[in-house]
Write a protein that holds these residues in place. Sequence first.
Motif, mmCIF file in Angstrom:
data_model
loop_
_atom_site.group_PDB
_atom_site.id
_atom_site.type_symbol
_atom_site.label_atom_id
_atom_site.label_comp_id
_atom_site.label_asym_id
_atom_site.label_seq_id
_atom_site.Cartn_x
_atom_site.Cartn_y
_atom_site.Cartn_z
ATOM 1 N N ARG A 239 0.958 -0.806 -0.094
ATOM 2 C CA ARG A 239 -0.159 -0.137 0.072
ATOM 3 C C ARG A 239 1.240 1.384 0.012
ATOM 4 N NH1 ARG A 239 -3.079 -3.831 -1.260
ATOM 5 N NH2 ARG A 239 -4.767 -4.219 -0.390
ATOM 6 N N GLY A 240 0.390 2.165 -0.684
ATOM 7 C CA GLY A 240 1.052 4.017 -0.779
ATOM 8 C C GLY A 240 0.184 4.813 -0.743
ATOM 9 N N PRO A 241 1.315 5.622 -0.703
ATOM 10 C CA PRO A 241 0.169 6.817 0.180
ATOM 11 C C PRO A 241 -1.308 7.190 -1.059
ATOM 12 C CG PRO A 241 2.456 7.182 -0.800
ATOM 13 C CD PRO A 241 2.374 6.418 -1.397
ATOM 14 N N LYS A 242 -1.758 7.618 0.257
ATOM 15 C CA LYS A 242 -3.727 7.912 -0.161
ATOM 16 C C LYS A 242 -4.205 6.429 -0.501
ATOM 17 C CE LYS A 242 -2.775 12.563 -1.185
ATOM 18 N NZ LYS A 242 -2.252 13.306 -1.967
ATOM 19 N N GLY A 243 -3.555 5.305 -0.061
ATOM 20 C CA GLY A 243 -4.058 3.944 -0.469
ATOM 21 C C GLY A 243 -4.264 3.837 -1.825
ATOM 22 N N THR A 244 -3.156 4.304 -2.598
ATOM 23 C CA THR A 244 -2.940 3.457 -3.852
ATOM 24 C C THR A 244 -2.281 1.665 -3.684
ATOM 25 O OG1 THR A 244 -0.487 4.450 -3.710
ATOM 26 C CG2 THR A 244 -2.135 5.400 -5.472
ATOM 27 N N ARG A 245 -2.281 1.344 -4.395
ATOM 28 C CA ARG A 245 -2.046 -0.326 -4.034
ATOM 29 C C ARG A 245 -0.518 -0.602 -5.137
ATOM 30 N NH1 ARG A 245 -8.228 -3.015 -3.405
ATOM 31 N NH2 ARG A 245 -8.827 -1.576 -3.259
ATOM 32 N N ILE A 246 0.140 -1.846 -4.690
ATOM 33 C CA ILE A 246 0.945 -1.595 -4.861
ATOM 34 C C ILE A 246 1.464 -3.159 -5.477
ATOM 35 C CG2 ILE A 246 3.752 -1.965 -5.262
ATOM 36 C CD1 ILE A 246 3.588 0.408 -2.905
ATOM 37 N N HIS A 247 1.670 -3.922 -6.543
ATOM 38 C CA HIS A 247 1.085 -5.192 -6.502
ATOM 39 C C HIS A 247 2.379 -6.400 -5.920
ATOM 40 C CE1 HIS A 247 -0.680 -8.806 -8.056
ATOM 41 N NE2 HIS A 247 -0.190 -9.054 -9.422
ATOM 42 N N LYS A 305 4.798 -18.968 0.904
ATOM 43 C CA LYS A 305 4.272 -18.048 1.147
ATOM 44 C C LYS A 305 4.881 -16.718 2.144
ATOM 45 C CE LYS A 305 -0.873 -17.466 1.324
ATOM 46 N NZ LYS A 305 -0.513 -17.374 -0.120
ATOM 47 N N ASN A 306 6.142 -17.538 2.720
ATOM 48 C CA ASN A 306 6.966 -15.911 3.290
ATOM 49 C C ASN A 306 8.336 -15.879 2.182
ATOM 50 O OD1 ASN A 306 5.530 -16.358 5.113
ATOM 51 N ND2 ASN A 306 6.344 -17.798 6.175
ATOM 52 N N TRP A 307 8.430 -15.783 0.815
ATOM 53 C CA TRP A 307 9.622 -14.915 0.193
ATOM 54 C C TRP A 307 7.855 -14.698 -0.959
ATOM 55 C CZ3 TRP A 307 14.410 -15.298 1.989
ATOM 56 C CH2 TRP A 307 14.225 -16.079 2.116
ATOM 57 N N SER A 308 7.735 -13.424 -1.333
ATOM 58 C CA SER A 308 7.325 -12.540 -2.536
ATOM 59 C C SER A 308 8.547 -11.948 -3.718
ATOM 60 C CB SER A 308 6.647 -11.822 -1.547
ATOM 61 O OG SER A 308 5.685 -12.771 -0.954
ATOM 62 N N THR A 309 7.452 -11.519 -4.828
ATOM 63 C CA THR A 309 7.858 -10.442 -5.437
ATOM 64 C C THR A 309 6.641 -9.195 -5.064
ATOM 65 O OG1 THR A 309 6.622 -11.133 -7.085
ATOM 66 C CG2 THR A 309 9.184 -12.097 -7.194
ATOM 67 N N ILE A 310 7.559 -8.112 -5.432
ATOM 68 C CA ILE A 310 6.887 -7.075 -5.995
ATOM 69 C C ILE A 310 6.575 -6.084 -6.950
ATOM 70 C CG2 ILE A 310 8.629 -5.417 -4.894
ATOM 71 C CD1 ILE A 310 6.084 -4.030 -2.766
ATOM 72 N N TYR A 311 6.184 -5.919 -7.696
ATOM 73 C CA TYR A 311 6.239 -4.721 -8.897
ATOM 74 C C TYR A 311 5.828 -3.072 -8.932
ATOM 75 C CZ TYR A 311 5.187 -10.025 -10.570
ATOM 76 O OH TYR A 311 5.373 -11.011 -10.311
ATOM 77 N N PRO A 312 6.587 -2.817 -8.498
ATOM 78 C CA PRO A 312 6.600 -1.329 -8.469
ATOM 79 C C PRO A 312 6.544 -0.268 -9.887
ATOM 80 C CG PRO A 312 8.774 -1.719 -8.397
ATOM 81 C CD PRO A 312 7.508 -3.253 -8.363
ATOM 82 N N GLY A 313 6.199 0.634 -9.544
ATOM 83 C CA GLY A 313 6.329 1.587 -11.453
ATOM 84 C C GLY A 313 4.290 1.290 -11.907
ATOM 85 N N ASP A 314 5.583 0.446 -13.055
ATOM 86 C CA ASP A 314 4.346 0.182 -13.808
ATOM 87 C C ASP A 314 3.770 -1.225 -13.607
ATOM 88 O OD1 ASP A 314 6.263 -1.323 -14.907
ATOM 89 O OD2 ASP A 314 6.158 -0.270 -16.719
ATOM 90 N N GLY A 315 4.170 -1.540 -13.230
ATOM 91 C CA GLY A 315 3.904 -3.301 -12.489
ATOM 92 C C GLY A 315 4.001 -4.237 -13.694
ATOM 93 N N CYS A 316 4.543 -4.272 -14.286
ATOM 94 C CA CYS A 316 5.484 -4.720 -15.412
ATOM 95 C C CYS A 316 6.551 -6.079 -15.037
ATOM 96 C CB CYS A 316 6.058 -3.773 -16.784
ATOM 97 S SG CYS A 316 4.177 -3.764 -17.948
#
Length: 426
Positions: A239-247, A305-316
């Motif tokens: 979760r980013g600022p103002k409720g933005t979602r980060i995948h 489930k205790n290891w993850s990837t994250i998709y910042p920026g454009d989510g690609c």
Amino acid sequence: MMSTRVRAPNAVQSLDVFLQDLKVGTLVRTPGDFNAFSLDPAYRAIARPPTLSLSFRSADGGLRKDPKPAAHVLPAFFANLLPEDKLREAMEKHHAGAVRQGNDFDLLAALGEDLPGAVRVVPSDGSTTIAVQDNPREIKARFSLAGVQMKLSVMKNTGKSGGLSLPIGDEQGQYIAKFPSTNLVGLSENEFAVLALSEILGMDVPERELVEKSDFEGIPEEFNTLSTGKVLLVKRFDRGPKGTRIHIEDFAQIFGRQPSKKYDDASYHDIASALNVAISTDAALEFVRRLALAALVGNGDMHLKNWSTIYPGDGCAPAIAPVYDVLSTTAYFPKDDMAFSLGGEKSFKALTLDRWRKFANRARLPEPAVISAVEEVVSLVNDHWRQLPERDVVPAAVLSKIDAKIEEMSPVLDPSHVPKPSLANP
């Protein structure tokens, strides 16, 4: 203007799946209690679409065919968005009458507006499962957090009174509150200290603090626990600022495993290899450093489930997600082993440099870089752990076991390690 029709989750037959505001597909119930997901043709037509899951990507980078319908459960990617065990029981009880016990589709329909990452699911017919404001008794908590521990997605309240409360209706939480165990003393403090140690080692760790249970307001009875002690509050990195979602997505999703299989059919070199291919060798070596820390402190619960990837920026493009769910399990279960095999071994005492070399070869990582990463972690932990302020909050009986595990494992992971007098004779 007509108001949106409210439907009970168990009456919804089709769900549209969104990534941020982009429709990516549809999830439907089919006769015989099958659940089928299909990617949207418009999403398939995008030249470089934001990633829903690496599990839907083929080796050439394109999109796979739609997964086969799953009987009685959701396809693995969606099943892993849901809570498990006691947390699931509590959420089903909270939505009793609208969500059938054990029904994945019902629960996803109920919680679909506040899922982990940037995924949202909403009824395809334009209705909603969120009760309207003029029926306050019907408004429910609708967050979903994966995992089995009793934890809540919460908001920090502004104003003089402060405090923490559950998001209700379409609100979103910015923090995860992990409640203490009823039988494992000092669990919150244990994790709090190991997270601090991870940060000292230069790892990406979210903000966290220990708070009192009395700081929480209006927790529904279903989510209240009999446990006493501190609550670990961790900033949500999806979760980013103002409720933005980060995948984000975990490795049970990436590998297409149901949550019940999070300890099965994988080895640590499988995760390292996937990170090496999907992200970079540096990401895979960061995984090695985190794995070495898990071995040092005796963390036997680093499952898929205790290891993850994250998709910042454009989510690609994926990156390795921040550290989470790290603690010493051997402080409570002395005979615990690693969740998966490393170089063919699960026993902590067997994780010699020879095992790390085998792991490196199986993961197709440069052997010297893997060994160097392990040795570096051993050195840094022994330099910093005893001086770490956060260790002071850990109950003495738990802390002594973590200290002993680090002392035991340091020469196993690095035979050249020479114990410092303060560590050998505390």
